[in-house]
Enzyme design. Structure first.
Site, PDB file in Angstrom:
ATOM      1  N   ASN A   1      -7.663  17.856  14.399  1.00 49.53           N
ATOM      2  CA  ASN A   1      -8.144  17.680  15.701  1.00 49.53           C
ATOM      3  C   ASN A   1      -8.766  18.973  16.345  1.00 49.53           C
ATOM      4  OD1 ASN A   1      -6.019  19.192  16.362  1.00 49.53           O
ATOM      5  ND2 ASN A   1      -4.468  17.900  16.587  1.00 49.53           N
TER       6      ASN A   1
ATOM      7  N   GLN B   1     -18.415   3.543  11.155  1.00 55.10           N
ATOM      8  CA  GLN B   1     -18.497   5.092  11.592  1.00 55.10           C
ATOM      9  C   GLN B   1     -17.947   4.917  13.080  1.00 55.10           C
ATOM     10  OE1 GLN B   1     -19.695   6.745   9.144  1.00 55.10           O
ATOM     11  NE2 GLN B   1     -19.015   8.656  10.158  1.00 55.10           N
TER      12      GLN B   1
ATOM     13  N   HIS C   1     -14.099   5.333  13.719  1.00 53.43           N
ATOM     14  CA  HIS C   1     -13.461   6.741  13.436  1.00 53.43           C
ATOM     15  C   HIS C   1     -12.573   7.229  14.874  1.00 53.43           C
ATOM     16  CE1 HIS C   1     -13.888   8.141   9.507  1.00 53.43           C
ATOM     17  NE2 HIS C   1     -15.025   7.667   9.387  1.00 53.43           N
TER      18      HIS C   1
ATOM     19  N   GLU D   1     -25.300  13.626  10.710  1.00 52.83           N
ATOM     20  CA  GLU D   1     -24.127  13.951   9.600  1.00 52.83           C
ATOM     21  C   GLU D   1     -24.434  12.880   8.264  1.00 52.83           C
ATOM     22  OE1 GLU D   1     -19.177  13.836   9.079  1.00 52.83           O
ATOM     23  OE2 GLU D   1     -20.340  12.866  10.469  1.00 52.83           O
ATOM     24  N   HIS D   2     -24.631  11.526   8.513  1.00 53.56           N
ATOM     25  CA  HIS D   2     -24.893  10.626   7.480  1.00 53.56           C
ATOM     26  C   HIS D   2     -26.115  10.090   7.821  1.00 53.56           C
ATOM     27  CE1 HIS D   2     -20.167  10.745   7.821  1.00 53.56           C
ATOM     28  NE2 HIS D   2     -20.304  10.734   6.753  1.00 53.56           N
TER      29      HIS D   2
ATOM     30  N   ASP E   1     -17.811   8.017   1.702  1.00 53.44           N
ATOM     31  CA  ASP E   1     -16.497   8.493   2.138  1.00 53.44           C
ATOM     32  C   ASP E   1     -15.229   8.521   1.225  1.00 53.44           C
ATOM     33  OD1 ASP E   1     -17.226   9.059   4.609  1.00 53.44           O
ATOM     34  OD2 ASP E   1     -16.676   6.914   5.395  1.00 53.44           O
TER      35      ASP E   1
ATOM     36  N   HIS F   1     -29.547  59.906   1.982  1.00 55.42           N
ATOM     37  CA  HIS F   1     -29.888  58.830   1.336  1.00 55.42           C
ATOM     38  C   HIS F   1     -30.970  59.276   0.304  1.00 55.42           C
ATOM     39  CE1 HIS F   1     -27.502  56.123   3.766  1.00 55.42           C
ATOM     40  NE2 HIS F   1     -27.969  54.959   3.106  1.00 55.42           N
TER      41      HIS F   1
END
Length: 455
Positions: free
Chosen positions: A234, A279, A282, A347-348, A384, A445
């Site tokens: 969450n 979707q 969800h 996302e998808h 998924d 260096h």
């Protein structure tokens, strides 16, 4: 009802990343207490936020095995589905691991540059266990870590009251949110424990929330400090992961989930509607979007969404998501659809298009997405759960610069240098390093380079 609009009418903020986590002062306080007080802080916040605070946090391995055996006997279909999903995930992750090659090449005479890919030693996986415990997340987080070669994979998940303690908890009115049952045996959701056993978790701890993230990031008397933390949660878990980044590595900060379907007249409206609703269920802030060249399909999908919603047990959540964030965008061409995909970076991404040159073109030109599902039958839900690829993916436009969770998250690519004395490579490199040290004003260096070739 889902909104239907032309591409030219789509609001600019549609293409702006959506984030609902942010910094959280309560979470910062929790993390600091866990860092300083360890287990004592876990017990304090377990009392506030969890249903149980066990006497010890680690769930014994025999409990994980018993949960798996119970599931195998009582719910064989679910057990077999978990095993199948894990098997495919392991196959895919193992193939990913093989792509990370060690090498050493002579790039100049006498100069050998190389790389080694080394797994982290300790990985922490967080698995939420709210109203619907995410057993699939066990597979998606643990399996790539093991395929990468991580020696110690631990998991934290919210505690449950142990069956042996349920009568006592009931008598005292405890074991519910706000009234934690304290001092019982460590236990977690049985499905999560079963999946943990199937996937080969080394240690499982019954600790939830932002305090679990703190425990894995800093280490406590009971829970070891890890190198990498992965897994969803969450807004408090997301905020905690954001806060501990740098102390440990994290996979990503996940925002609201999203799907975009690019479709033409060949798409099945029932399938498209089902995928959008899958979707939307969800979360009330999930975003389901259809981009199509066919106005008739848009109308049919809209009607199908309404019809399917009536029999969906998650109707309340899906309805709010569809009405508030859902869209059907009408485009003049697939080229416009490609433009939307690359601007949005979903996302998808589903390509509900017939096999052929047009679909090949769309597949090739879409380059901002978390995971792509090609063709009518390739439902996002397979990704998924049960098709090998990982479901932990970038959201809110972050697919512009990163991919999803994979073995890569658990691997370090380090470099090596080996030089042979007296070869032309060392002479050239030492000379170049000396001049660059001079121009940057770093005399030490330059000296360290030139001293290698002084006679």
């Amino acid at each position: 009802m889902i909104k239907i609009q032309k591409y030219s009418d789509v609001e600019q903020d549609f293409f702006t990343g959506r984030s609902f986590d942010g910094d959280n002062e309560v979470v910062k306080s929790v993390l600091e207490e866990v860092r300083v007080k360890g287990d004592a802080a876990l017990r304090l916040y377990g009392n506030k936020f969890d249903v149980a605070v066990p006497s010890v946090f680690e769930v014994p391995p025999e409990e994980l095995k018993a949960a798996a055996e119970k599931l195998k006997i009582q719910k064989r279909d679910i057990y077999d589905a978990l095993v199948y999903s894990h098997d495919l995930a392991l196959k895919f992750a193992s193939l990913q691991r093989k792509t990370f090659k060690d090498f050493e090449e002579e790039i100049e005479t006498g100069i050998f540059a190389g790389q080694k890919t080394i797994p982290v030693e300790n990985a922490g996986c967080y698995v939420p266990a709210g109203r619907f415990p995410l057993v699939s997340t066990v597979i998606m987080t643990v399996t790539p870590a093991i395929a990468a070669g991580v020696k110690n994979v631990i998991m934290c998940t919210p505690p449950r009251v142990h069956p042996d303690d349920q009568i006592e908890a009931g008598k005292t009115g405890k074991g519910v949110p706000g009234k934690a049952f304290v001092g019982g045996k460590p236990y977690a959701d049985e499905g999560i424990m079963a999946a943990a056993y199937i996937c080969g978790v080394n240690h499982l701890y019954a600790v939830g929330g932002s305090q679990a993230i703190g425990a894995m990031a800093y280490g406590t008397q009971s829970i070891p400090k890890v190198d990498v933390i992965v897994g969803p949660g969450n807004k408090f878990v997301a905020s905690a992961k954001k806060a501990v980044y740098g102390t440990v590595g994290i996979d990503m900060i996940a925002g609201p989930t999203e799907v975009m379907i690019v479709a033409d007249e060949s798409a099945n409206p029932k399938w498209v509607a089902a995928d959008l609703l899958a979707q939307a269920e969800h979360d009330v802030v999930a975003q389901a979007v259809l981009v199509t060249t066919d106005e008739e399909l848009a109308t049919k999908v809209s009607k199908e969404i309404e019809a399917q919603l009536e029999t969906l047990t998650t109707k309340t959540t899906a309805r709010q998501s569809i009405d508030t964030y859902g869209k059907i965008i009408l485009v003049d061409s697939l080229e416009q659809a490609i433009e939307i995909v690359n601007r949005k970076a979903p996302e998808h991404l589903e390509l509900a298009l017939e096999e052929g040159k047009e679909r090949d073109k769309v597949e090739k030109l879409c380059h901002n997405f978390g995971s792509m599902f090609i063709g009518h039958t390739s439902a996002e839900v397979f990704g998924d759960y049960s098709a090998g690829i990982n479901h932990t993916l970038p959201t809110s436009g972050s697919a512009r610069f990163t991919g999803g969770l994979s073995v890569r998250m658990f691997l370090k690519t380090v470099t090596t240098l080996r030089v042979k004395d007296g070869k032309t490579g060392i002479l050239k490199s030492a000379a170049a390093a000396g001049f660059l040290g001079d121009v940057e004003g770093l005399d030490g260096h330059a000296r360290a380079a030139r001293i290698r070739i002084e006679k």
